[in-house]
Structure formats: C-alpha cells, structure tokens
Design a protein around this motif. Structure first.
Motif, PDB file in Angstrom:
ATOM      1  N   MET A 116      52.639  38.951  34.484  1.00  0.00           N
ATOM      2  CA  MET A 116      51.956  38.251  35.574  1.00  0.00           C
ATOM      3  C   MET A 116      51.177  37.065  35.032  1.00  0.00           C
ATOM      4  O   MET A 116      50.698  37.090  33.903  1.00  0.00           O
ATOM      5  CB  MET A 116      51.018  39.211  36.327  1.00  0.00           C
ATOM      6  CG  MET A 116      51.719  40.429  36.892  1.00  0.00           C
ATOM      7  SD  MET A 116      50.604  41.535  37.799  1.00  0.00           S
ATOM      8  CE  MET A 116      50.871  40.930  39.454  1.00  0.00           C
ATOM      9  N   ARG A 117      51.062  36.057  35.864  1.00  0.00           N
ATOM     10  CA  ARG A 117      50.305  34.862  35.509  1.00  0.00           C
ATOM     11  C   ARG A 117      48.998  34.840  36.306  1.00  0.00           C
ATOM     12  O   ARG A 117      48.882  35.534  37.316  1.00  0.00           O
ATOM     13  CB  ARG A 117      51.142  33.614  35.776  1.00  0.00           C
ATOM     14  CG  ARG A 117      52.387  33.576  34.910  1.00  0.00           C
ATOM     15  CD  ARG A 117      53.100  32.257  34.979  1.00  0.00           C
ATOM     16  NE  ARG A 117      54.262  32.252  34.109  1.00  0.00           N
ATOM     17  CZ  ARG A 117      54.238  31.961  32.830  1.00  0.00           C
ATOM     18  NH1 ARG A 117      53.098  31.654  32.239  1.00  0.00           N
ATOM     19  NH2 ARG A 117      55.345  31.966  32.104  1.00  0.00           N
ATOM     20  N   PRO A 118      48.006  34.073  35.855  1.00  0.00           N
ATOM     21  CA  PRO A 118      46.719  34.043  36.563  1.00  0.00           C
ATOM     22  C   PRO A 118      46.897  33.795  38.065  1.00  0.00           C
ATOM     23  O   PRO A 118      47.681  32.940  38.476  1.00  0.00           O
ATOM     24  CB  PRO A 118      45.979  32.878  35.887  1.00  0.00           C
ATOM     25  CG  PRO A 118      46.541  32.859  34.497  1.00  0.00           C
ATOM     26  CD  PRO A 118      48.001  33.210  34.652  1.00  0.00           C
ATOM     27  N   GLY A 119      46.186  34.600  38.842  1.00  0.00           N
ATOM     28  CA  GLY A 119      46.238  34.481  40.296  1.00  0.00           C
ATOM     29  C   GLY A 119      47.312  35.322  40.958  1.00  0.00           C
ATOM     30  O   GLY A 119      47.291  35.508  42.173  1.00  0.00           O
ATOM     31  N   GLU A 120      48.259  35.852  40.196  1.00  0.00           N
ATOM     32  CA  GLU A 120      49.318  36.666  40.805  1.00  0.00           C
ATOM     33  C   GLU A 120      48.841  38.102  40.995  1.00  0.00           C
ATOM     34  O   GLU A 120      48.069  38.633  40.203  1.00  0.00           O
ATOM     35  CB  GLU A 120      50.572  36.655  39.930  1.00  0.00           C
ATOM     36  CG  GLU A 120      51.274  35.314  39.931  1.00  0.00           C
ATOM     37  CD  GLU A 120      52.560  35.329  39.136  1.00  0.00           C
ATOM     38  OE1 GLU A 120      53.470  34.567  39.499  1.00  0.00           O
ATOM     39  OE2 GLU A 120      52.655  36.088  38.137  1.00  0.00           O
ATOM     40  N   HIS A 121      49.343  38.724  42.048  1.00  0.00           N
ATOM     41  CA  HIS A 121      49.016  40.120  42.323  1.00  0.00           C
ATOM     42  C   HIS A 121      50.170  40.775  43.076  1.00  0.00           C
ATOM     43  O   HIS A 121      51.013  40.087  43.647  1.00  0.00           O
ATOM     44  CB  HIS A 121      47.719  40.230  43.134  1.00  0.00           C
ATOM     45  CG  HIS A 121      47.844  39.630  44.502  1.00  0.00           C
ATOM     46  ND1 HIS A 121      47.663  38.274  44.737  1.00  0.00           N
ATOM     47  CD2 HIS A 121      48.160  40.178  45.698  1.00  0.00           C
ATOM     48  CE1 HIS A 121      47.848  38.025  46.016  1.00  0.00           C
ATOM     49  NE2 HIS A 121      48.151  39.164  46.619  1.00  0.00           N
ATOM     50  N   HIS A 122      50.188  42.086  43.061  1.00  0.00           N
ATOM     51  CA  HIS A 122      51.174  42.862  43.816  1.00  0.00           C
ATOM     52  C   HIS A 122      50.476  44.108  44.349  1.00  0.00           C
ATOM     53  O   HIS A 122      49.785  44.802  43.614  1.00  0.00           O
ATOM     54  CB  HIS A 122      52.361  43.266  42.934  1.00  0.00           C
ATOM     55  CG  HIS A 122      53.385  44.063  43.679  1.00  0.00           C
ATOM     56  ND1 HIS A 122      54.294  43.495  44.539  1.00  0.00           N
ATOM     57  CD2 HIS A 122      53.622  45.389  43.705  1.00  0.00           C
ATOM     58  CE1 HIS A 122      55.053  44.431  45.060  1.00  0.00           C
ATOM     59  NE2 HIS A 122      54.660  45.597  44.568  1.00  0.00           N
ATOM     60  N   ARG A 123      50.663  44.369  45.625  1.00  0.00           N
ATOM     61  CA  ARG A 123      50.074  45.554  46.260  1.00  0.00           C
ATOM     62  C   ARG A 123      51.163  46.567  46.556  1.00  0.00           C
ATOM     63  O   ARG A 123      52.267  46.191  46.958  1.00  0.00           O
ATOM     64  CB  ARG A 123      49.376  45.172  47.572  1.00  0.00           C
ATOM     65  CG  ARG A 123      48.286  44.126  47.401  1.00  0.00           C
ATOM     66  CD  ARG A 123      47.063  44.708  46.716  1.00  0.00           C
ATOM     67  NE  ARG A 123      46.048  43.704  46.497  1.00  0.00           N
ATOM     68  CZ  ARG A 123      45.705  43.214  45.318  1.00  0.00           C
ATOM     69  NH1 ARG A 123      46.301  43.652  44.230  1.00  0.00           N
ATOM     70  NH2 ARG A 123      44.769  42.313  45.185  1.00  0.00           N
ATOM     71  N   SER A 124      50.883  47.825  46.390  1.00  0.00           N
ATOM     72  CA  SER A 124      51.849  48.889  46.653  1.00  0.00           C
ATOM     73  C   SER A 124      51.259  49.902  47.623  1.00  0.00           C
ATOM     74  O   SER A 124      50.101  50.306  47.482  1.00  0.00           O
ATOM     75  CB  SER A 124      52.231  49.586  45.346  1.00  0.00           C
ATOM     76  OG  SER A 124      53.188  50.596  45.589  1.00  0.00           O
ATOM     77  N   ALA A 125      52.067  50.293  48.590  1.00  0.00           N
ATOM     78  CA  ALA A 125      51.664  51.351  49.514  1.00  0.00           C
ATOM     79  C   ALA A 125      51.672  52.685  48.766  1.00  0.00           C
ATOM     80  O   ALA A 125      52.269  52.796  47.690  1.00  0.00           O
ATOM     81  CB  ALA A 125      52.626  51.398  50.701  1.00  0.00           C
TER      82      ALA A 125
ATOM     83  N   TYR B 187      48.160  45.669  41.361  1.00  0.00           N
ATOM     84  CA  TYR B 187      47.970  45.096  40.038  1.00  0.00           C
ATOM     85  C   TYR B 187      47.769  43.601  40.193  1.00  0.00           C
ATOM     86  O   TYR B 187      48.371  42.958  41.061  1.00  0.00           O
ATOM     87  CB  TYR B 187      49.194  45.356  39.147  1.00  0.00           C
ATOM     88  CG  TYR B 187      49.950  46.609  39.528  1.00  0.00           C
ATOM     89  CD1 TYR B 187      49.497  47.858  39.120  1.00  0.00           C
ATOM     90  CD2 TYR B 187      51.086  46.547  40.329  1.00  0.00           C
ATOM     91  CE1 TYR B 187      50.165  49.012  39.493  1.00  0.00           C
ATOM     92  CE2 TYR B 187      51.758  47.691  40.711  1.00  0.00           C
ATOM     93  CZ  TYR B 187      51.301  48.928  40.299  1.00  0.00           C
ATOM     94  OH  TYR B 187      51.956  50.068  40.679  1.00  0.00           O
ATOM     95  N   ALA B 188      46.953  43.013  39.324  1.00  0.00           N
ATOM     96  CA  ALA B 188      46.721  41.571  39.358  1.00  0.00           C
ATOM     97  C   ALA B 188      46.435  41.088  37.951  1.00  0.00           C
ATOM     98  O   ALA B 188      45.948  41.847  37.099  1.00  0.00           O
ATOM     99  CB  ALA B 188      45.548  41.229  40.281  1.00  0.00           C
ATOM    100  N   CYS B 189      46.730  39.816  37.716  1.00  0.00           N
ATOM    101  CA  CYS B 189      46.394  39.195  36.444  1.00  0.00           C
ATOM    102  C   CYS B 189      44.954  38.714  36.537  1.00  0.00           C
ATOM    103  O   CYS B 189      44.617  37.903  37.399  1.00  0.00           O
ATOM    104  CB  CYS B 189      47.335  38.025  36.162  1.00  0.00           C
ATOM    105  SG  CYS B 189      47.019  37.223  34.587  1.00  0.00           S
ATOM    106  N   ALA B 190      44.098  39.248  35.686  1.00  0.00           N
ATOM    107  CA  ALA B 190      42.680  38.868  35.694  1.00  0.00           C
ATOM    108  C   ALA B 190      42.435  37.848  34.590  1.00  0.00           C
ATOM    109  O   ALA B 190      43.021  37.926  33.523  1.00  0.00           O
ATOM    110  CB  ALA B 190      41.812  40.107  35.479  1.00  0.00           C
ATOM    111  N   GLY B 191      41.586  36.903  34.854  1.00  0.00           N
ATOM    112  CA  GLY B 191      41.255  35.909  33.831  1.00  0.00           C
ATOM    113  C   GLY B 191      42.171  34.701  33.884  1.00  0.00           C
ATOM    114  O   GLY B 191      42.964  34.523  34.813  1.00  0.00           O
TER     115      GLY B 191
END
Length: 198
Positions: A110-119, A163-167
């Motif tokens: 993942m790159r900064p600002g990317e995220h994915h949500r899972s049910a 999950y998300a890319c932090a920083g």
C-alpha cells in the motif's frame, strides 16, 4: 473470469443455493451474480470475498484452478493483483493450503493514503498480519492499531476490519486468513431415496 464463473456455479450447486439465496447470503446483487456465472462479470476483491464467505470456500477456490500435487512454488510478480489502490498499491493472494480448514496467504503493498475496508467474515475466521515495510494502520471493530515494520497482529476477523498505509512511506504486509472448516454439503435427497429402495 471463466475460472471464477465455473467455481461459483459449482460451489453454489454443491450447497443447493439458488441465485436469489446466494445474493441474499453474500450481499451481491442477483444481476451481478448472473453476469459473473455467464463469464461477463469482473468482480472486485470485495465481491470475491463476499462470495467466498457466503459459499464457505477460500477466495482461491474461486480464482485458481485446482492445485497440482507436490511442491507449489509461487512468485508474487507472476500473480495478477486482486485489488489495486488509488496510488497503485496491490494485493495478491499467493496461495491457500488444502484441507478442511484452509489458510490463505496474502501479499499487501500500500502507498500513503490508501486503505481497504473489509466486512466481517464468518464466525471462526482469524487473521494474522505481519508488517514487512513501513507502518500499517490496522482497524478492528472500530479500534485502530499502528503497526510498525516487524510488528505482527492476530485478531478475530468476524467483525468489520480494515488496513491502511500510515505515514509518508509505502507499507507492505503479509496476511494470513485462517478459515473455519467448511460445513458439510447437505445430503443429496436422491441418494437417500435410492438407498431406501435397495
């Protein structure tokens, strides 16, 4: 997508589910299911996970051909991503172990600002996440955990998570999904009837 179409049809038939019932269980529209089973749909990662959960199979059972016996060597760069982030992050399903309670291995970048949500996944599903680069923000049931490189987490995945890319730097992590044993297929009434006639 022909492999997905065949796999969904076969799993649905094995469980004796109509398209309407699978749509209810998965939250995927009947129209999308018809297109998918006809080989004209292009399901995203969220749709594949919902279908796999509803059909009580690992995602790999929908997207991969049956594995060959022996050692199965996998190169991540030879596997098509099942997800692409807005900044070109990727996720690849590397493999799934055989057996009644399979384990999936996923490679996330993942790159900064990317995220994915899972049910939430079915009860009994657990995930482990090990950060191999950068910092990953893991959210489980509304609580966020910042995981630096080298950190691991284990959690029940039957609640909303993401999950998300932090920083400011890209992150990478390996994730295993420990699936509960698949329920037994319902008995075939024709088998019972024939046995009774003997």
């Amino acid at each position: 997508m022909r492999t997905v179409a065949r796999s969904v049809r076969a799993a649905r038939a094995r469980l004796g589910l109509s398209l309407d019932r699978l749509a209810q269980r998965s939250g995927v529209s009947k129209g999308a299911l018809v297109a998918l089973e006809n080989g004209t749909g292009n399901p995203n990662l969220t749709t594949l996970v919902r279908l796999a959960d509803a059909l009580a199979v690992p995602v790999s059972a929908l997207v991969e051909s049956a594995p060959s016996a022996g050692v199965h060597v996998v190169r991540a760069d030879e596997i098509d991503p099942l997800w692409r982030g807005a900044s070109d992050g990727t996720v690849r399903l590397l493999f799934t172990t055989p057996g009644p309670a399979p384990l999936e291995l996923w490679d996330w970048r993942m790159r900064p600002g990317e995220h994915h949500r899972s049910a939430p996944h079915p009860a009994g599903t657990h995930e482990t996440l090990t950060v191999t680069a950068g910092t990953t923000a893991l959210t489980v049931d509304g609580t966020e955990y910042a995981l630096p490189e080298g950190a691991s987490a284990h959690y029940a995945a039957d609640v909303a998570h993401g999950y998300a890319c932090a920083g400011d730097e890209p992150c990478a992590f390996l994730m295993t999904v420990h699936l509960p044993a698949a329920p037994a297929a319902p008995p075939d009434p024709r088998q019972h009837h024939h046995q009774g006639e003997q």
